[in-house]
Design a protein around this motif. Structure first.
Motif, PDB file in Angstrom:
ATOM      1  N   GLU A   8       0.865  -1.173   0.000  1.00 24.39           N
ATOM      2  CA  GLU A   8       0.000   0.000   0.000  1.00 24.39           C
ATOM      3  C   GLU A   8       0.905   1.227   0.000  1.00 24.39           C
ATOM      4  N   HIS A   9       0.376   2.337  -0.474  1.00 27.13           N
ATOM      5  CA  HIS A   9       1.158   3.571  -0.487  1.00 27.13           C
ATOM      6  C   HIS A   9       1.142   4.210   0.892  1.00 27.13           C
ATOM      7  N   GLY A  10       2.272   4.826   1.243  1.00 29.54           N
ATOM      8  CA  GLY A  10       2.364   5.454   2.549  1.00 29.54           C
ATOM      9  C   GLY A  10       3.785   5.859   2.861  1.00 29.54           C
ATOM     10  N   ASP A  11       4.098   6.031   4.156  1.00 34.59           N
ATOM     11  CA  ASP A  11       5.443   6.420   4.551  1.00 34.59           C
ATOM     12  C   ASP A  11       6.380   5.228   4.448  1.00 34.59           C
ATOM     13  N   VAL A  42      13.261  10.082  -5.793  1.00 39.91           N
ATOM     14  CA  VAL A  42      12.181   9.667  -6.677  1.00 39.91           C
ATOM     15  C   VAL A  42      11.608   8.314  -6.263  1.00 39.91           C
ATOM     16  N   ASP A  43      12.430   7.444  -5.666  1.00 39.62           N
ATOM     17  CA  ASP A  43      11.916   6.158  -5.181  1.00 39.62           C
ATOM     18  C   ASP A  43      10.837   6.372  -4.125  1.00 39.62           C
ATOM     19  N   THR A  44      11.015   7.396  -3.295  1.00 38.24           N
ATOM     20  CA  THR A  44      10.035   7.660  -2.239  1.00 38.24           C
ATOM     21  C   THR A  44       8.745   8.231  -2.802  1.00 38.24           C
ATOM     22  N   TYR A  45       8.846   8.936  -3.944  1.00 37.77           N
ATOM     23  CA  TYR A  45       7.633   9.518  -4.533  1.00 37.77           C
ATOM     24  C   TYR A  45       6.726   8.434  -5.113  1.00 37.77           C
ATOM     25  N   PHE A  46       7.327   7.397  -5.700  1.00 37.50           N
ATOM     26  CA  PHE A  46       6.522   6.275  -6.177  1.00 37.50           C
ATOM     27  C   PHE A  46       5.962   5.478  -5.002  1.00 37.50           C
ATOM     28  N   ARG A  47       6.728   5.417  -3.910  1.00 35.70           N
ATOM     29  CA  ARG A  47       6.256   4.694  -2.728  1.00 35.70           C
ATOM     30  C   ARG A  47       5.062   5.376  -2.074  1.00 35.70           C
ATOM     31  N   ASP A  48       5.148   6.707  -1.904  1.00 36.10           N
ATOM     32  CA  ASP A  48       4.080   7.385  -1.153  1.00 36.10           C
ATOM     33  C   ASP A  48       2.902   7.805  -2.022  1.00 36.10           C
ATOM     34  N   SER A  50       2.890  10.198  -4.359  1.00 34.49           N
ATOM     35  CA  SER A  50       2.883  11.587  -4.813  1.00 34.49           C
ATOM     36  C   SER A  50       3.171  11.683  -6.308  1.00 34.49           C
ATOM     37  N   TYR A  51       3.888  10.693  -6.872  1.00 29.84           N
ATOM     38  CA  TYR A  51       3.928  10.512  -8.315  1.00 29.84           C
ATOM     39  C   TYR A  51       2.792   9.555  -8.679  1.00 29.84           C
ATOM     40  N   THR A  52       2.498   9.439  -9.965  1.00 27.38           N
ATOM     41  CA  THR A  52       1.399   8.561 -10.384  1.00 27.38           C
ATOM     42  C   THR A  52       1.505   7.237  -9.658  1.00 27.38           C
ATOM     43  N   PRO A  53       0.530   6.894  -8.828  1.00 28.81           N
ATOM     44  CA  PRO A  53       0.661   5.690  -7.994  1.00 28.81           C
ATOM     45  C   PRO A  53       0.891   4.434  -8.827  1.00 28.81           C
TER      46      PRO A  53
END
Length: 321
Positions: A8-11, A42-48, A50-53
């Motif tokens: 799931e997306h999150g911290d 950028v790895d964290t943006y895909f994880r959370d 904030s980039y296209t999930p």
């Protein structure tokens, strides 16, 4: 095999290590045994999200270096045992490199020369390819030109300092004082504390009145600054910002000097293999080193992602499965 995945997306706490089947390469892919995977914002943006999930479960990791374990049916030019490195995976179109094995499309990977270190190469992709695209492709940086690199201690910054020095440009960079000696060793002609009150005057003094090229990673902080310290005909390359609404307080400073601005993303590179080969050559001949500040194992992926967003360090963080 073991792989870091998010369900799931999150911290960063959503990252966990799963035991999963080793992937099979498609016809145009390599299966790579991962030696090192860079840790990037950028790895964290895909994880959370904030980039296209991305679809979950998902393994992050845009950068990869390792050894070819298997080749797809349509692959030419690679064989098992080859050392390779690449970038541009782990962004939704494919699973990433935080794993013991990963599949990589052949248009995102190149051979790694024997003179280049596998661990360093794992951290090279996004950082060094972005720096190459900015300075070589977009700015067309030439010998003896003055080049200002904001944030020289960062992943892109410390690679850009070395690429600028490799083309015999006169590199000026900014960083905290603790990193000044290291950046001078990497080829910076002038290293300035980014917090000094007279920074613009110091840049102009170091560049005989103005810089020819600027690499800017925080446009919301430095867009006006770049115009103020630019020489006539300067090229400013913007690679990022903290706030999405940078603006000038006085655009006349740019217009009066015919300053040109190019905003870029590494993911728009027409052929990633071109800058990857250029970077590999510089690593092979000793003109570019990726400073690995810390290495983590798969179980420490969450700590690595927190560190890349919150800690100060020179160079890159990597995961070594």
């Amino acid at each position: 095999m073991r792989a870091v995945r998010l369900h799931e997306h999150g911290d960063a706490d959503v990252l966990q290590v799963d035991e999963i089947d080793r992937p099979e390469p498609a016809a145009d892919e390599l299966l790579v045994e991962v030696a090192s995977a860079g840790v990037n914002p950028v790895d964290t943006y895909f994880r959370d999200g904030s980039y296209t999930p991305v679809d979950v479960p998902f393994t992050p990791g845009v950068d990869i270096a390792g050894t070819v374990a298997e080749t797809g049916a349509a692959v030419d030019g690679f064989e098992a045992g080859d050392r390779v490195y690449g970038t541009g995976i782990g962004n939704g179109s494919s699973q990433g490199a935080y794993a013991e094995y990963a599949t990589v499309p052949i248009d995102r990977v190149v051979h790694l020369p024997d003179g280049a270190d596998l661990t360093e190469a794992g951290g090279a992709g996004v950082a060094a390819v972005t720096a190459w695209r900015a300075l070589v492709d977009h700015a067309d940086l030439e010998p003896a030109e003055y080049c200002l690199v904001h944030g020289g201690s960062g992943g892109v910054g410390h690679a850009a300092v070395q690429i600028g020095a490799a083309v015999s440009a006169r590199v000026i960079t900014t960083a905290s004082e603790e990193y000044h000696d290291g950046l001078a060793d990497y080829g910076a002609e002038t290293v300035l504390d980014y917090a000094r009150d007279d920074l613009a005057d110091a840049v102009r003094d170091a560049s005989d009145g103005g810089v020819d090229v600027v690499l800017d990673h925080r446009l919301d902080d430095y867009l006006q600054f770049d115009a103020d310290v630019a020489a006539t005909g300067a090229r400013v390359i913007g690679i990022g910002e903290n706030s999405p609404d940078p603006g000038f307080t006085n655009d006349g400073a740019a217009r009066s000097k015919d300053v040109s601005y190019q905003f870029m993303s590494m993911f728009n590179t027409p052929d990633l293999r071109v800058p990857l080969r250029g970077v590999a050559h510089l690593m092979n001949v000793g003109n570019l080193s990726i400073d690995v500040a810390r290495s983590y194992d798969l179980e420490e992926a969450a700590a690595a992602q927190r560190a890349v967003m919150n800690d100060s360090f020179l160079g890159k963080l990597v995961i070594e499965p």
